[in-house]
Every structure is written in C-alpha cells, then in structure tokens.
Motif scaffolding. Structure first.
Motif, PDB file in Angstrom:
ATOM      1  N   HIS A 164       0.815  -1.224   0.000  1.00 34.88           N
ATOM      2  CA  HIS A 164       0.000   0.000   0.000  1.00 34.88           C
ATOM      3  C   HIS A 164       0.842   1.265   0.000  1.00 34.88           C
ATOM      4  O   HIS A 164       0.293   2.364   0.170  1.00 34.88           O
ATOM      5  CB  HIS A 164      -0.930   0.027   1.219  1.00 34.88           C
ATOM      6  CG  HIS A 164      -1.951  -1.066   1.223  1.00 34.88           C
ATOM      7  ND1 HIS A 164      -1.714  -2.297   1.770  1.00 34.88           N
ATOM      8  CD2 HIS A 164      -3.227  -1.101   0.711  1.00 34.88           C
ATOM      9  CE1 HIS A 164      -2.795  -3.056   1.636  1.00 34.88           C
ATOM     10  NE2 HIS A 164      -3.730  -2.356   0.990  1.00 34.88           N
ATOM     11  N   GLN A 165       2.145   1.148  -0.235  1.00 36.21           N
ATOM     12  CA  GLN A 165       2.974   2.332  -0.104  1.00 36.21           C
ATOM     13  C   GLN A 165       2.670   3.404  -1.140  1.00 36.21           C
ATOM     14  O   GLN A 165       2.826   4.599  -0.865  1.00 36.21           O
ATOM     15  CB  GLN A 165       4.458   1.960  -0.140  1.00 36.21           C
ATOM     16  CG  GLN A 165       4.998   1.524  -1.475  1.00 36.21           C
ATOM     17  CD  GLN A 165       6.531   1.428  -1.453  1.00 36.21           C
ATOM     18  OE1 GLN A 165       7.191   2.133  -0.708  1.00 36.21           O
ATOM     19  NE2 GLN A 165       7.080   0.534  -2.270  1.00 36.21           N
ATOM     20  N   LEU A 166       2.187   3.004  -2.322  1.00 38.50           N
ATOM     21  CA  LEU A 166       1.844   4.008  -3.330  1.00 38.50           C
ATOM     22  C   LEU A 166       0.680   4.886  -2.843  1.00 38.50           C
ATOM     23  O   LEU A 166       0.654   6.096  -3.087  1.00 38.50           O
ATOM     24  CB  LEU A 166       1.489   3.343  -4.646  1.00 38.50           C
ATOM     25  CG  LEU A 166       2.633   2.600  -5.345  1.00 38.50           C
ATOM     26  CD1 LEU A 166       2.138   1.997  -6.670  1.00 38.50           C
ATOM     27  CD2 LEU A 166       3.818   3.520  -5.607  1.00 38.50           C
ATOM     28  N   ASN A 167      -0.247   4.254  -2.152  1.00 39.66           N
ATOM     29  CA  ASN A 167      -1.366   5.026  -1.586  1.00 39.66           C
ATOM     30  C   ASN A 167      -0.876   5.935  -0.465  1.00 39.66           C
ATOM     31  O   ASN A 167      -1.301   7.093  -0.340  1.00 39.66           O
ATOM     32  CB  ASN A 167      -2.445   4.082  -1.055  1.00 39.66           C
ATOM     33  CG  ASN A 167      -3.102   3.295  -2.182  1.00 39.66           C
ATOM     34  OD1 ASN A 167      -3.222   3.773  -3.314  1.00 39.66           O
ATOM     35  ND2 ASN A 167      -3.518   2.068  -1.893  1.00 39.66           N
ATOM     36  N   PHE A 168       0.019   5.379   0.360  1.00 36.54           N
ATOM     37  CA  PHE A 168       0.581   6.200   1.435  1.00 36.54           C
ATOM     38  C   PHE A 168       1.296   7.420   0.862  1.00 36.54           C
ATOM     39  O   PHE A 168       1.191   8.531   1.391  1.00 36.54           O
ATOM     40  CB  PHE A 168       1.570   5.383   2.277  1.00 36.54           C
ATOM     41  CG  PHE A 168       0.910   4.285   3.091  1.00 36.54           C
ATOM     42  CD1 PHE A 168      -0.396   4.424   3.550  1.00 36.54           C
ATOM     43  CD2 PHE A 168       1.601   3.115   3.411  1.00 36.54           C
ATOM     44  CE1 PHE A 168      -1.008   3.424   4.290  1.00 36.54           C
ATOM     45  CE2 PHE A 168       1.001   2.125   4.162  1.00 36.54           C
ATOM     46  CZ  PHE A 168      -0.315   2.267   4.589  1.00 36.54           C
TER      47      PHE A 168
ATOM     48  N   GLY B 201      -0.255  14.837  -0.790  1.00 33.79           N
ATOM     49  CA  GLY B 201      -1.358  15.790  -0.683  1.00 33.79           C
ATOM     50  C   GLY B 201      -1.273  16.628   0.587  1.00 33.79           C
ATOM     51  O   GLY B 201      -1.471  17.848   0.563  1.00 33.79           O
ATOM     52  N   ILE B 202      -0.956  15.957   1.720  1.00 35.19           N
ATOM     53  CA  ILE B 202      -0.864  16.677   2.997  1.00 35.19           C
ATOM     54  C   ILE B 202       0.261  17.702   2.944  1.00 35.19           C
ATOM     55  O   ILE B 202       0.098  18.856   3.344  1.00 35.19           O
ATOM     56  CB  ILE B 202      -0.644  15.687   4.150  1.00 35.19           C
ATOM     57  CG1 ILE B 202      -1.872  14.779   4.316  1.00 35.19           C
ATOM     58  CG2 ILE B 202      -0.346  16.438   5.448  1.00 35.19           C
ATOM     59  CD1 ILE B 202      -1.702  13.671   5.328  1.00 35.19           C
ATOM     60  N   SER B 203       1.432  17.276   2.409  1.00 35.48           N
ATOM     61  CA  SER B 203       2.585  18.188   2.344  1.00 35.48           C
ATOM     62  C   SER B 203       2.296  19.381   1.447  1.00 35.48           C
ATOM     63  O   SER B 203       2.672  20.518   1.754  1.00 35.48           O
ATOM     64  CB  SER B 203       3.817  17.443   1.839  1.00 35.48           C
ATOM     65  OG  SER B 203       4.207  16.454   2.772  1.00 35.48           O
ATOM     66  N   GLY B 204       1.614  19.149   0.354  1.00 34.48           N
ATOM     67  CA  GLY B 204       1.276  20.241  -0.558  1.00 34.48           C
ATOM     68  C   GLY B 204       0.355  21.250   0.088  1.00 34.48           C
ATOM     69  O   GLY B 204       0.536  22.476  -0.038  1.00 34.48           O
TER      70      GLY B 204
ATOM     71  N   LEU C 185       9.167  15.311  -3.611  1.00 31.94           N
ATOM     72  CA  LEU C 185       9.964  14.103  -3.368  1.00 31.94           C
ATOM     73  C   LEU C 185       9.101  12.860  -3.371  1.00 31.94           C
ATOM     74  O   LEU C 185       9.400  11.866  -4.073  1.00 31.94           O
ATOM     75  CB  LEU C 185      10.685  14.249  -2.010  1.00 31.94           C
ATOM     76  CG  LEU C 185      11.273  12.972  -1.392  1.00 31.94           C
ATOM     77  CD1 LEU C 185      12.384  12.411  -2.265  1.00 31.94           C
ATOM     78  CD2 LEU C 185      11.787  13.237   0.023  1.00 31.94           C
ATOM     79  N   ILE C 186       8.020  12.892  -2.632  1.00 26.96           N
ATOM     80  CA  ILE C 186       7.223  11.672  -2.473  1.00 26.96           C
ATOM     81  C   ILE C 186       6.413  11.353  -3.725  1.00 26.96           C
ATOM     82  O   ILE C 186       6.200  10.192  -4.070  1.00 26.96           O
ATOM     83  CB  ILE C 186       6.316  11.789  -1.222  1.00 26.96           C
ATOM     84  CG1 ILE C 186       5.939  10.395  -0.709  1.00 26.96           C
ATOM     85  CG2 ILE C 186       5.095  12.623  -1.500  1.00 26.96           C
ATOM     86  CD1 ILE C 186       7.118   9.631  -0.148  1.00 26.96           C
TER      87      ILE C 186
ATOM     88  N   ASN D 189      12.329   8.087   2.474  1.00 25.55           N
ATOM     89  CA  ASN D 189      11.590   9.206   1.885  1.00 25.55           C
ATOM     90  C   ASN D 189      10.263   9.461   2.600  1.00 25.55           C
ATOM     91  O   ASN D 189       9.889  10.606   2.887  1.00 25.55           O
ATOM     92  CB  ASN D 189      11.354   8.951   0.396  1.00 25.55           C
ATOM     93  CG  ASN D 189      12.657   8.971  -0.382  1.00 25.55           C
ATOM     94  OD1 ASN D 189      13.650   9.538   0.074  1.00 25.55           O
ATOM     95  ND2 ASN D 189      12.672   8.361  -1.569  1.00 25.55           N
ATOM     96  N   MET D 190       9.557   8.377   2.880  1.00 22.79           N
ATOM     97  CA  MET D 190       8.272   8.549   3.559  1.00 22.79           C
ATOM     98  C   MET D 190       8.475   9.079   4.977  1.00 22.79           C
ATOM     99  O   MET D 190       7.666   9.871   5.472  1.00 22.79           O
ATOM    100  CB  MET D 190       7.500   7.218   3.587  1.00 22.79           C
ATOM    101  CG  MET D 190       6.907   6.837   2.235  1.00 22.79           C
ATOM    102  SD  MET D 190       5.680   5.515   2.305  1.00 22.79           S
ATOM    103  CE  MET D 190       6.712   4.119   2.772  1.00 22.79           C
ATOM    104  N   THR D 191       9.542   8.662   5.626  1.00 20.93           N
ATOM    105  CA  THR D 191       9.821   9.163   6.974  1.00 20.93           C
ATOM    106  C   THR D 191      10.119  10.652   6.947  1.00 20.93           C
ATOM    107  O   THR D 191       9.622  11.424   7.779  1.00 20.93           O
ATOM    108  CB  THR D 191      11.000   8.400   7.579  1.00 20.93           C
ATOM    109  OG1 THR D 191      10.683   7.007   7.647  1.00 20.93           O
ATOM    110  CG2 THR D 191      11.312   8.924   8.985  1.00 20.93           C
ATOM    111  N   ILE D 192      10.968  11.073   5.968  1.00 17.04           N
ATOM    112  CA  ILE D 192      11.303  12.497   5.865  1.00 17.04           C
ATOM    113  C   ILE D 192      10.047  13.329   5.634  1.00 17.04           C
ATOM    114  O   ILE D 192       9.843  14.382   6.242  1.00 17.04           O
ATOM    115  CB  ILE D 192      12.327  12.716   4.737  1.00 17.04           C
ATOM    116  CG1 ILE D 192      13.689  12.134   5.138  1.00 17.04           C
ATOM    117  CG2 ILE D 192      12.469  14.202   4.420  1.00 17.04           C
ATOM    118  CD1 ILE D 192      14.731  12.175   4.043  1.00 17.04           C
ATOM    119  N   VAL D 193       9.191  12.855   4.735  1.00 19.25           N
ATOM    120  CA  VAL D 193       7.953  13.586   4.445  1.00 19.25           C
ATOM    121  C   VAL D 193       7.048  13.635   5.675  1.00 19.25           C
ATOM    122  O   VAL D 193       6.485  14.682   6.020  1.00 19.25           O
ATOM    123  CB  VAL D 193       7.218  12.941   3.255  1.00 19.25           C
ATOM    124  CG1 VAL D 193       5.864  13.622   3.037  1.00 19.25           C
ATOM    125  CG2 VAL D 193       8.058  13.027   1.996  1.00 19.25           C
ATOM    126  N   ALA D 194       6.916  12.475   6.349  1.00 21.06           N
ATOM    127  CA  ALA D 194       6.071  12.423   7.547  1.00 21.06           C
ATOM    128  C   ALA D 194       6.609  13.343   8.629  1.00 21.06           C
ATOM    129  O   ALA D 194       5.851  14.056   9.305  1.00 21.06           O
ATOM    130  CB  ALA D 194       5.977  10.991   8.068  1.00 21.06           C
TER     131      ALA D 194
END
Length: 798
Positions: free
Chosen positions: A8-12, A18-21, A51-52, A207-212
């Motif tokens: 499910h990482q593509l959905n994550f 979207g949240i970062s934007g 990035l994500i 990458n997902m950690t940095i974004v989160a």
C-alpha cells in the motif's frame, strides 16, 4: 507489516504528498512567522511533496520500457535524490532561523553553515550522477540499480542530520518543548530510516519518513504558534484588564474626591456620600444584582448629592426646619446634579441617581413625582441608603437613632416612601450588621466602649452599657481617687437601665428615640437609688482589705473593683466587690420582658482597664431571691392551646397543632408594656419536628409569618411569596401599635392544597398573605403561635 506497507505504499505516498502540498500552501499564507522561517518551511513541505510524488512515479514506471517509462523513471529518480537533499537543506535553514530568532544567538552556528555547504555539494553530486552513474544506473529493462557511489547519498544526509542534532541538543532548552521535540524527532527518525533504507530495498522508508517528519514539524510549529498567540492574547487581555482596573480606580478616586468635596464642611454630612454608596452596593447585592450592576449603583450613590455643590451654604447649613423658599432651593440639587453628571455620557446611570433619588414609591417625592416602577432601580436603592445614613448619623444635635428605630421606620414606610423590595433588603442588612447592635435581643454582650473614664462631677463620664443576661457576666476595673476623703466624695457607681443603643441618656429627645428607662443606681458603698425598677434591695458586708486606704483618703496607685451580674426573668442580681465592702443588690424590673444593662461611672475618680467576661454559667430561679411578685399577663381564659407570654423575640411558643386545610386560629393578643416597635406582635410558625414542638428534635421551619407583614424564611429549599396590603381601615403604624398594646382579637386562616400553604390575616387594616410552597422532603406540617413582647390568650383552633 512489511508486506502491508509494501503493498500500500503508493497510496501512502499519495496521501503524504497531498498533505505536504496543503501544508506548504498554509505556510505561505501564514503571517505569524519570520520571512526566513516561512521560506524554509515552505521549501521543506513543497520539496517533501515533490519528493514523495516522484518517488511514487519511480515505482509506477520502473520496468516500463516505453519511451514515457524511460524518461519518467530517470526524471523521477533524479527528483527523488535531489529533493531529499533539498528537504534536509530546508530543514537546516529552518533550524538556523530558530537559532537566531528563538534562541537569540548573535549568529548562525558554524556547524549549520558547514551542513549547508555539505548539502549543496550533495545536490551537485546528484546532477553529476546523471552523467556519470555515480549514485545509480538503469538496466535494459528500465529498472533502477544502485551504483558504487550510492552510499554517499545516505552518508551526506546522515552526517548533516547528526550535526543538526548536536546543535538541537546544545540549544534546545531555549526553545519551546514542542519545537524541540519536533526537531529531535525529525533528525532521529530520519537518521534511523536512512540506516534502515541502506539495507532494505523495495520500500521508500527513508523518503516517507522524511515527508512524515516534515508534516510533524509543521504541526508542532503550528501548535507553538497557537500557544504563542494564546499567551500573547492572554497577556494582552491581562494588560487590558489591568488598564481597566487602573481606569476604574482612577474613576473611583476622582468620584470619591468629588463626593468628599461636596460633603466637606457640611457638619453631619461629612463622609455621607461614601457611606451611602457602601450601603447602596450592599442593598443592591442583597436584592439579587450582580457585581457589575451593584458597582453601578455604588457610583451613582457616591455622586447622588453632587448637585449640592451649587447650593449655597446658607441653605445647606441652615439649622431647624427650612422655609418654603429655602426648601425649593435645596430640592433643586437633584436637577443640578443631573445636569452636572449628564456630561458623562458613558455612564448615564450617574445622572439618574442624582436626579431621582428623592422620588417616593407612592409618587409624592421630587423633582418629577415619579411613582413605583417608573423610578429607576438605582434611584430607589439610593433613596433607601440615603435615608438609612440620615437616621444612623448624628443630625442637628440629635444622636444616631438606634438600629431598631431605624428598622421600624423602614417597615412603616414600606410601600409609601420606599419600594418594599428594598425595605426588605435594608431590614436584612440591619439584622446582619455585627458592628452596630442591629438586633434588640441583647445578643451582643462584649464591651466595646471607652476603656478609661475621668469622672469629675458625678456622671460626667459614663461607660457604654454592658448587657445582663441569664449567663453570669464578670466585670473588672481599676479605680484611682482624684480627691482625698476630707476634700470631697470619691466613689465609683453603676447605673442599671434599658436602652435600644445600650447608652445612658439624659435629653428628652434621646430618651424617646432610644426608649431609655433607668431602673436605678448602686454605689460601691452600698447606697442605692430606685427610679423605674419596682424595687431595689442591697445587702452590704464590710470587709477589711482596703479599710486603711479609705481612712487615709488616698488610694495611691489605686485599687481594683469587681462586678458580677446576671438576670433571671424580671430580677437582676448585681454583686459589687470593693476594697472595704461586698454588696449583693437585687433589682425587680417591671416585668420579664425588660432588658437590662449596667454602665460604670463615678465621682472625683479615674476608672481604667475595664474588662468584661461573659461566662457560660447560667443562673436559675433559686440563684436570685425574689423581692417582688412576678408580673404575668396570661391570667385570662385558656382555650384549645395554652396561653403564652413571650418576653422577647420568640422566647416562647404555644403547643402546636397539625395543619388542616381550612383551619382558623382565633386568639387574643396584647403587646407587653415594654413593646414599642411594630414587630412586637404575634407570629405564626409553620414547621416540622419529631416532638411536634417549636425547636424540637430535627426541627425544620418552613416560614414564620408576623402580623406586621414580615416573614422569616431561612430555608433555601422552601419558596415563600408574601403580600402586604394596607386597606382603607389602616390608620397609621402608631395607631396599630397602640391598639396592640390595648389588646385585640386576631384571626389567622390557613389553607393547604397539595404542597401549597396559604396563611392570611387582617388586623386593623393591615392585610397579610403568604403562600408557602413546600419541597418533596417536607414532613408533616405543624402550626404554632409565637411572637415578640406580646401575650397570646384564649387561643381557639377552628
């Protein structure tokens, strides 16, 4: 868990993008950050979003050998690596701004500058890698493959984050807890995820950690901004409140100064406005007004007489009754006050208080003759407070009226001069005042008068009265003679009397106002004088302890005297101990309803160190030998209930009967000879108790209805609604009291409907009706008769 994230990482990624934007947009719209911090955080959030999303594209197009796939895989991986460095670089800039603005460092720590250079170098290496394959390459199936320099991609950000963490640890204490926590989470979790990513392939953990963490960074930043805003708002509110207090204090001081200027030099009026203001605020609070409304009444009362500043002193200070012209000039102070205060447009209630405080509830006041509810509430309260201070102050060589007299005047004028709502409030205020002998029951026994008397002529100085009750009271004082026995008489004495204000009086007006009755005098040599007592007897015993001093006629440093007093019904016992005599005096008062006080005085002497102690020891009938027959007024026909003589406020009551709907109590009442107030009359008591008697075990009183139109309803869970009407048959309160003294027949009717009990009675044109609404816990209701200084006989239950 690994498989779940991988599946499910593509959905994550899409959600995180979207949240970062959105956060990036919010950051750009924010007005509560420094420009540098806003730019850094916006780059971080926007870079994280880019990035994500490109990381997602890289996964989607990997293995796609089409032209689109070929270019998307290459562009996506380039953006992923480039934006990773850019995101961490933005974090570094964000941290640098915090150091200079929040930690108040003069310059950015050099470590952060080194990190900045290192990250820029990383960006350059990413660009070079596109041409040299330093970090990664692609195989013939368009799949991403790590190259020999791949670990530089992790080492550079790793080192940068380690250095940033060292700065955070060093200076984090100067930051808010939330900001410090978010910075530590960003660095630590990014470092851990980079290590994990180095050994794990197939999931973009780093990458997902940095974004989160970028999202969390903004959340904590937002919380910090809100806390700062809330703190700033709180400080601003506190500042405004303080300013408001200062303005209010300034206004109060100015108003007080103006009021004092008006009262200055007006003899008895000195301090009048401030006293009226304090009384008015008390009355407003007792009448249910909140603090803001009560304060408005206070200031209106403080300035109610400001118009007198324009009235000539020749009118204000005129002694005796004013003539018509002077009265007209005096009454104009209400209009003058309204004119002065109307200039204060922000507080219109001030001018209303000045203009209307001499209006009467019955419409006979001035200047406009307003009636009832047409008079502003504040003005009605000020009218009561003004009248109270007038009666409670010394005016035109008249002493202050006793509180009981003042209270009676308000009861008499209720519904005429004053609003009944506020006469009830002032009665409660008088009853609750602990400093001015508000009750006539002799409750206040402690001595508060002068501690030293310098007596030249007899009675030139007299102490305040000391109450005598059934409990023994002991009095001590020090005596020094001013003359030797050859040149003049020197001796202390006590005066036995009754007075509403506990003071000895000699002027005709004061005697009338205070109901003063002098029973007699007792000297410490055994000499007695009987004035209004039925009889005074004294037994004198000689003692030798001070005989030599007396013969010498010189007491030197003086001697101590002691007095012991007690009262049982109509007899008073006074024991006097001096240096040469012990005296036991008994005085028979006119009847048991009388109160008694003693005052200390003397002739050619100085009396000091007066000490008064009331003991808990009570005397009984055997302790005071009777020297006169007891006067009873109950020797009349006795019917269904026992006859009862009530010598003081509810000191006795009849037996009770259960309340029955339609019941009537018919009885004869007569005020005692000592009665002189309107409430010296019978009362009806509704109650419950285990033994069916007033004040019995588990006693609960629902209401006490007095025939003069007052009630006592202390139970907050019981509702009482009182109505008092003066019919055409009502002549005056003086007639009402006089007829009570002569004796009259009374009828009290009681109705019970469910939890509603109605008590009605009409006597000499005064119609009283009270409706009592019981609560669910109310027990069986009993009825008894009581009162104050009256006799109830021939009581029939019908």
């Amino acid at each position: 868990m690994y498989e779940f994230v991988r599946a499910h990482q593509l959905n994550f990624m899409l959600v995180l993008c979207g949240i970062s934007g959105i956060i990036a947009l919010f950051v750009l719209l924010s007005i509560n950050m420094t420009v540098k911090r806003k730019i850094a955080l916006a780059i971080l959030e926007l870079g994280a979003a880019i990035l994500i999303i490109f990381d997602r594209f890289a996964y989607i197009y990997r293995g796609d050998v089409s032209t689109t796939g070929y270019w998307m895989v290459r562009i996506s991986n380039f953006m992923v690596f480039f934006m990773t460095f850019l995101t961490i670089l933005a974090f570094n800039l964000y941290l640098a701004d915090l150091m200079t603005n929040e930690c108040e460092l003069k310059e950015v720590p050099k470590r952060l500058i080194i990190v900045l250079i290192l990250l820029v170098l990383g960006e350059v290496l990413v660009v070079i890698s596109q041409f040299t394959g330093l970090f990664y390459t692609f195989d013939e199936t368009n799949h991403y493959q790590r190259a020999s320099g791949y670990y530089l991609v992790f080492i550079i950000p790793f080192v940068a984050l380690i250095v940033d963490l060292s700065v955070i640890i060093q200076f984090g204490k100067k930051l808010s807890k939330g900001i410090s926590l978010s910075l530590i989470l960003f660095t630590l979790l990014s470092i851990v995820s980079a290590v994990v990513q180095g050994v794990m392939y197939g999931i973009s953990i780093n990458n997902m950690t940095i974004v989160a963490m970028g999202i969390i960074l903004y959340i904590f930043s937002l919380i910090d901004m809100n806390q700062r805003y809330e703190k700033a708002h709180r400080q601003e509110v506190e500042y405004l409140k303080e300013q408001e207090k200062n303005m209010s204090r300034l206004f109060e001081q100015t108003a007080t100064a103006l009021a004092e200027a008006v009262d200055e030099g007006k003899t008895h009026s000195h301090g009048h406005s401030l006293r009226v203001a304090n009384y008015a605020r008390d009355l407003a609070t007792r009448s249910g007004m909140d603090e803001e409304e009560s304060n408005k009444v206070y200031f209106a009362a403080l300035l109610h007489d400001v118009g007198k500043i324009l009235i000539p002193d020749s009118v204000l200070l005129k002694e005796g009754e004013m003539d018509e012209e002077s009265m007209k000039i005096f009454q104009s102070h209400t209009v003058a006050g309204e004119k002065i205060l109307s200039k204060i447009e922000a507080y219109p209630y001030l001018s209303e208080g000045a203009h209307y405080h001499h209006e009467r509830y019955d419409g006979k006041g001035y200047p406009d003759g307003l009636k009832g509810d047409a008079i502003p509430e504040a003005a009605k309260i000020i009218s009561v407070a003004d009248a109270y201070d007038e009666m409670a102050s010394a005016v035109d060589n008249r002493d202050p009226l006793p509180q009981t007299r003042v209270r009676e005047e308000f009861i008499k004028e209720s519904g005429l001069k004053f609003d009944p709502k506020y006469t009830k409030a002032v009665a409660a205020m008088i009853d609750a005042d602990p400093d001015y002998l508000l009750k006539y029951e002799g409750e206040k026994k402690e001595y508060t008068g002068s501690m030293e008397l310098n007596c030249t002529d007899y009675r030139s100085e007299i102490s305040d009265g000391i109450g005598i009750s059934q409990k023994k009271t002991k009095i001590k004082f020090h005596f020094v003679s001013n003359k030797d026995s050859e040149n003049g008489y020197s001796m202390p004495a006590v005066i036995l009397f009754d007075s509403l204000d506990r003071r000895v009086h000699t002027t005709e007006q004061a005697i009338v106002d205070t109901g003063y009755t002098e029973y007699g005098e007792i000297w410490f040599d055994g000499h007695t004088i009987c004035t209004r007592a039925r009889e005074v007897k004294a037994d004198v015993t000689d003692v030798s302890k001070g005989l030599d001093l007396l013969k010498a006629g010189n007491f030197g440093s003086g001697v101590n005297y002691e007095i012991e007093t007690a009262k049982y019904k109509d007899h008073v016992l006074i024991k006097l101990d001096g240096p040469d005599k012990h005296i036991e005096a008994i005085a028979a008062l006119s009847d048991s309803s009388r109160y008694a006080y003693i005052s200390i005085t003397g002739e050619n002497c100085r009396i000091s160190n007066i000490e008064v102690t009331e003991t808990e020891e009570e005397v009984g009938e055997k302790d005071i030998p009777r020297i006169a027959e007891e006067v009873l007024y109950t020797d009349r026909l006795e019917s269904d209930l026992n006859n009862v003589q009530i010598d003081g406020y509810r000191t006795a009551a009849t037996n009770s009967v259960p309340l029955v709907d339609g019941m009537r109590l018919v009885f004869h009442t007569m005020s005692l000879p000592t009665a002189h107030l309107v409430w010296h009359c019978p009362s009806v008591v509704l109650f419950t108790s285990d033994d069916k008697q007033v004040y019995g075990p588990n006693y609960r009183e629902y209401v006490m209805v007095r025939l003069d139109g007052e009630i006592a309803d202390d139970d907050e869970n019981i509702e009482n609604k009182l109505s008092v009407v003066k019919t055409d048959r009502f002549e005056s309160w003086d007639v009402w009291k006089e007829r009570n003294k002569k004796g009259m027949e009374c009828i009290v009717s009681l109705r019970k409907r469910g939890n509603r009990i109605t008590v009605t009675t009409e006597n000499l044109g005064l119609s009283v009706k009270n409706v009592t609404i019981l609560d669910k816990e109310a027990g069986e209701v009993y009825v008894a008769l009581s009162g104050d200084q009256c006799v109830l006989t021939d009581i029939r239950v019908m």
